[in-house]
Design a protein around this motif. Structure first.
Motif, PDB file in Angstrom:
ATOM      1  N   LEU A 199       5.845   3.188  -9.223  1.00 14.62           N
ATOM      2  CA  LEU A 199       6.350   4.473  -9.698  1.00 14.62           C
ATOM      3  C   LEU A 199       5.732   4.834 -11.046  1.00 14.62           C
ATOM      4  O   LEU A 199       5.692   4.007 -11.961  1.00 14.62           O
ATOM      5  N   GLY A 200       5.254   6.059 -11.141  1.00 18.28           N
ATOM      6  CA  GLY A 200       4.617   6.529 -12.364  1.00 18.28           C
ATOM      7  C   GLY A 200       3.144   6.177 -12.458  1.00 18.28           C
ATOM      8  O   GLY A 200       2.453   6.630 -13.363  1.00 18.28           O
ATOM      9  N   LYS A 201       2.651   5.376 -11.532  1.00 21.97           N
ATOM     10  CA  LYS A 201       1.242   4.967 -11.554  1.00 21.97           C
ATOM     11  C   LYS A 201       0.408   5.892 -10.667  1.00 21.97           C
ATOM     12  O   LYS A 201       0.933   6.664  -9.880  1.00 21.97           O
TER      13      LYS A 201
ATOM     14  N   MET B 154       1.626  -2.445  -2.460  1.00 25.78           N
ATOM     15  CA  MET B 154       1.287  -2.099  -3.849  1.00 25.78           C
ATOM     16  C   MET B 154       2.017  -3.021  -4.823  1.00 25.78           C
ATOM     17  O   MET B 154       1.437  -3.461  -5.819  1.00 25.78           O
ATOM     18  N   LEU B 155       3.257  -3.315  -4.542  1.00 24.73           N
ATOM     19  CA  LEU B 155       4.064  -4.197  -5.386  1.00 24.73           C
ATOM     20  C   LEU B 155       3.456  -5.598  -5.443  1.00 24.73           C
ATOM     21  O   LEU B 155       3.441  -6.242  -6.494  1.00 24.73           O
ATOM     22  N   SER B 156       2.920  -6.060  -4.318  1.00 23.91           N
ATOM     23  CA  SER B 156       2.334  -7.409  -4.269  1.00 23.91           C
ATOM     24  C   SER B 156       1.024  -7.506  -5.049  1.00 23.91           C
ATOM     25  O   SER B 156       0.597  -8.593  -5.409  1.00 23.91           O
ATOM     26  N   MET B 157       0.391  -6.390  -5.336  1.00 23.91           N
ATOM     27  CA  MET B 157      -0.886  -6.412  -6.053  1.00 23.91           C
ATOM     28  C   MET B 157      -0.727  -6.820  -7.514  1.00 23.91           C
ATOM     29  O   MET B 157      -1.562  -7.537  -8.049  1.00 23.91           O
ATOM     30  N   ASP B 158       0.336  -6.308  -8.150  1.00 21.17           N
ATOM     31  CA  ASP B 158       0.505  -6.631  -9.576  1.00 21.17           C
ATOM     32  C   ASP B 158       1.941  -6.974  -9.956  1.00 21.17           C
ATOM     33  O   ASP B 158       2.242  -7.182 -11.122  1.00 21.17           O
ATOM     34  N   GLY B 159       2.841  -6.998  -8.973  1.00 23.13           N
ATOM     35  CA  GLY B 159       4.222  -7.380  -9.227  1.00 23.13           C
ATOM     36  C   GLY B 159       5.052  -6.323  -9.936  1.00 23.13           C
ATOM     37  O   GLY B 159       6.186  -6.582 -10.330  1.00 23.13           O
TER      38      GLY B 159
ATOM     39  N   LYS C 104     -11.130  11.947  -3.904  1.00 20.32           N
ATOM     40  CA  LYS C 104     -11.604  12.074  -5.284  1.00 20.32           C
ATOM     41  C   LYS C 104     -10.480  12.442  -6.249  1.00 20.32           C
ATOM     42  O   LYS C 104     -10.699  12.559  -7.451  1.00 20.32           O
ATOM     43  N   GLN C 105      -9.276  12.661  -5.729  1.00 24.37           N
ATOM     44  CA  GLN C 105      -8.139  13.083  -6.548  1.00 24.37           C
ATOM     45  C   GLN C 105      -7.248  11.897  -6.908  1.00 24.37           C
ATOM     46  O   GLN C 105      -7.212  10.895  -6.189  1.00 24.37           O
ATOM     47  N   PHE C 106      -6.506  12.060  -7.990  1.00 22.71           N
ATOM     48  CA  PHE C 106      -5.515  11.063  -8.368  1.00 22.71           C
ATOM     49  C   PHE C 106      -4.135  11.661  -8.193  1.00 22.71           C
ATOM     50  O   PHE C 106      -3.910  12.834  -8.476  1.00 22.71           O
ATOM     51  N   CYS C 107      -3.225  10.839  -7.726  1.00 25.31           N
ATOM     52  CA  CYS C 107      -1.871  11.266  -7.402  1.00 25.31           C
ATOM     53  C   CYS C 107      -0.898  10.345  -8.129  1.00 25.31           C
ATOM     54  O   CYS C 107      -1.104   9.129  -8.181  1.00 25.31           O
TER      55      CYS C 107
ATOM     56  N   TYR D 120      -7.432  12.676   6.313  1.00 22.18           N
ATOM     57  CA  TYR D 120      -8.214  11.459   6.516  1.00 22.18           C
ATOM     58  C   TYR D 120      -9.226  11.290   5.392  1.00 22.18           C
ATOM     59  O   TYR D 120     -10.350  11.754   5.480  1.00 22.18           O
ATOM     60  N   VAL D 121      -8.771  10.683   4.301  1.00 23.21           N
ATOM     61  CA  VAL D 121      -9.629  10.330   3.172  1.00 23.21           C
ATOM     62  C   VAL D 121      -9.207   8.932   2.696  1.00 23.21           C
ATOM     63  O   VAL D 121      -8.070   8.516   2.915  1.00 23.21           O
ATOM     64  N   PRO D 122     -10.100   8.210   2.027  1.00 20.70           N
ATOM     65  CA  PRO D 122      -9.746   6.859   1.556  1.00 20.70           C
ATOM     66  C   PRO D 122      -8.664   6.898   0.472  1.00 20.70           C
ATOM     67  O   PRO D 122      -8.585   7.849  -0.304  1.00 20.70           O
ATOM     68  N   VAL D 123      -7.865   5.838   0.444  1.00 18.21           N
ATOM     69  CA  VAL D 123      -6.791   5.693  -0.541  1.00 18.21           C
ATOM     70  C   VAL D 123      -6.976   4.360  -1.254  1.00 18.21           C
ATOM     71  O   VAL D 123      -7.212   3.330  -0.606  1.00 18.21           O
ATOM     72  N   SER D 124      -6.858   4.373  -2.591  1.00 17.58           N
ATOM     73  CA  SER D 124      -6.933   3.108  -3.326  1.00 17.58           C
ATOM     74  C   SER D 124      -5.915   3.094  -4.458  1.00 17.58           C
ATOM     75  O   SER D 124      -5.492   4.131  -4.961  1.00 17.58           O
ATOM     76  N   TYR D 125      -5.540   1.887  -4.824  1.00 20.69           N
ATOM     77  CA  TYR D 125      -4.556   1.665  -5.888  1.00 20.69           C
ATOM     78  C   TYR D 125      -5.049   0.478  -6.715  1.00 20.69           C
ATOM     79  O   TYR D 125      -5.342  -0.590  -6.154  1.00 20.69           O
ATOM     80  N   GLY D 126      -5.178   0.673  -8.001  1.00 18.57           N
ATOM     81  CA  GLY D 126      -5.677  -0.406  -8.855  1.00 18.57           C
ATOM     82  C   GLY D 126      -7.062  -0.865  -8.445  1.00 18.57           C
ATOM     83  O   GLY D 126      -7.398  -2.027  -8.570  1.00 18.57           O
ATOM     84  N   GLY D 127      -7.855   0.060  -7.904  1.00 17.15           N
ATOM     85  CA  GLY D 127      -9.212  -0.272  -7.490  1.00 17.15           C
ATOM     86  C   GLY D 127      -9.317  -0.942  -6.129  1.00 17.15           C
ATOM     87  O   GLY D 127     -10.408  -1.272  -5.681  1.00 17.15           O
ATOM     88  N   GLN D 128      -8.176  -1.151  -5.461  1.00 19.83           N
ATOM     89  CA  GLN D 128      -8.188  -1.805  -4.151  1.00 19.83           C
ATOM     90  C   GLN D 128      -7.853  -0.800  -3.053  1.00 19.83           C
ATOM     91  O   GLN D 128      -6.930   0.007  -3.193  1.00 19.83           O
ATOM     92  N   PHE D 129      -8.601  -0.881  -1.965  1.00 22.76           N
ATOM     93  CA  PHE D 129      -8.401  -0.002  -0.820  1.00 22.76           C
ATOM     94  C   PHE D 129      -7.037  -0.258  -0.195  1.00 22.76           C
ATOM     95  O   PHE D 129      -6.614  -1.395  -0.061  1.00 22.76           O
TER      96      PHE D 129
END
Length: 188
Positions: free
Chosen positions: A84-86, A75-80, A92-95, A20-29
């Motif tokens: 994968l690979g991002k 995630m796909l809808s955020m930037d089209g 506090k970790q990146f995956c 249970y930790v926050p998750v974000s992608y491209g700066g968006q929760f």
């Protein structure tokens, strides 16, 4: 992981953690559950890969992750572009996203919805929070297995290898009985 070697009717065993930790992608929760898993989870609960690959036991402490189908679509809808690979930030970790899953039909053996989950190696999940522990385990059992005997064997194995651990079982029969009771309540 040694249960199948010790108890032959438990053909495959896969523990998993919930983090249970926050998750974000491209700066968006992202609204996502986080599961620490082994590669054996996929064949047990019938997870199919849509793109990339599933978590491998060789990933161990690597921050590689796989995203469930609904999370992948989000995630796909955020930037089209395929994620994968991002990088996804988990606490506090990146995956690194190494796979996306096909739509997964929910079942009563998993407490989490794989479609809305981010899966990473179980070993890496322990590094995300000091409160992470194995809370669930799923099994694929041999055909014709007597669940009462299997349950006793697993309880004995866990009692010998763990201290003060309470375990609860849900066999296919228990799930069917529970579903029938709920159906009876709804039709009254």
């Amino acid at each position: 992981q040694n249960i199948p070697q010790e108890i032959p009717d438990a053909v495959i065993a896969s523990p998993y953690t919930q983090v249970y930790v926050p998750v974000s992608y491209g700066g968006q929760f992202l609204e996502a559950s986080i599961l620490g898993v082994t590669e054996d989870l996929a064949p047990i609960v019938k997870i199919k890969v849509l793109e990339g690959r599933f978590i491998r036991n060789l990933d161990r402490l690597e921050y590689n992750c796989v995203v469930g189908n609904e999370l992948y679509k989000q995630m796909l809808s955020m930037d089209g572009v395929s994620p994968l690979g991002k990088q996804v930030q988990i606490g506090k970790q990146f995956c690194t996203v190494v796979g996306a899953l096909a739509e997964w039909p929910q079942n009563s053996f998993m407490y989490s919805d794989i479609n809305h989950a981010l899966l990473l190696p179980i070993e890496a999940s322990f590094l995300l929070s000091k409160n992470v522990m194995i809370s669930n385990m799923v099994f694929r059992v041999a055909e014709g297995t007597d669940f009462t005997v299997l349950q006793a064997e697993i309880q004995q194995y866990i009692a010998e290898h763990s201290r003060n651990l309470q375990i609860y079982f849900r066999s296919p029969q228990q799930i069917l009985e529970s579903a029938q009771k709920q159906s009876d309540i709804l039709t009254v």
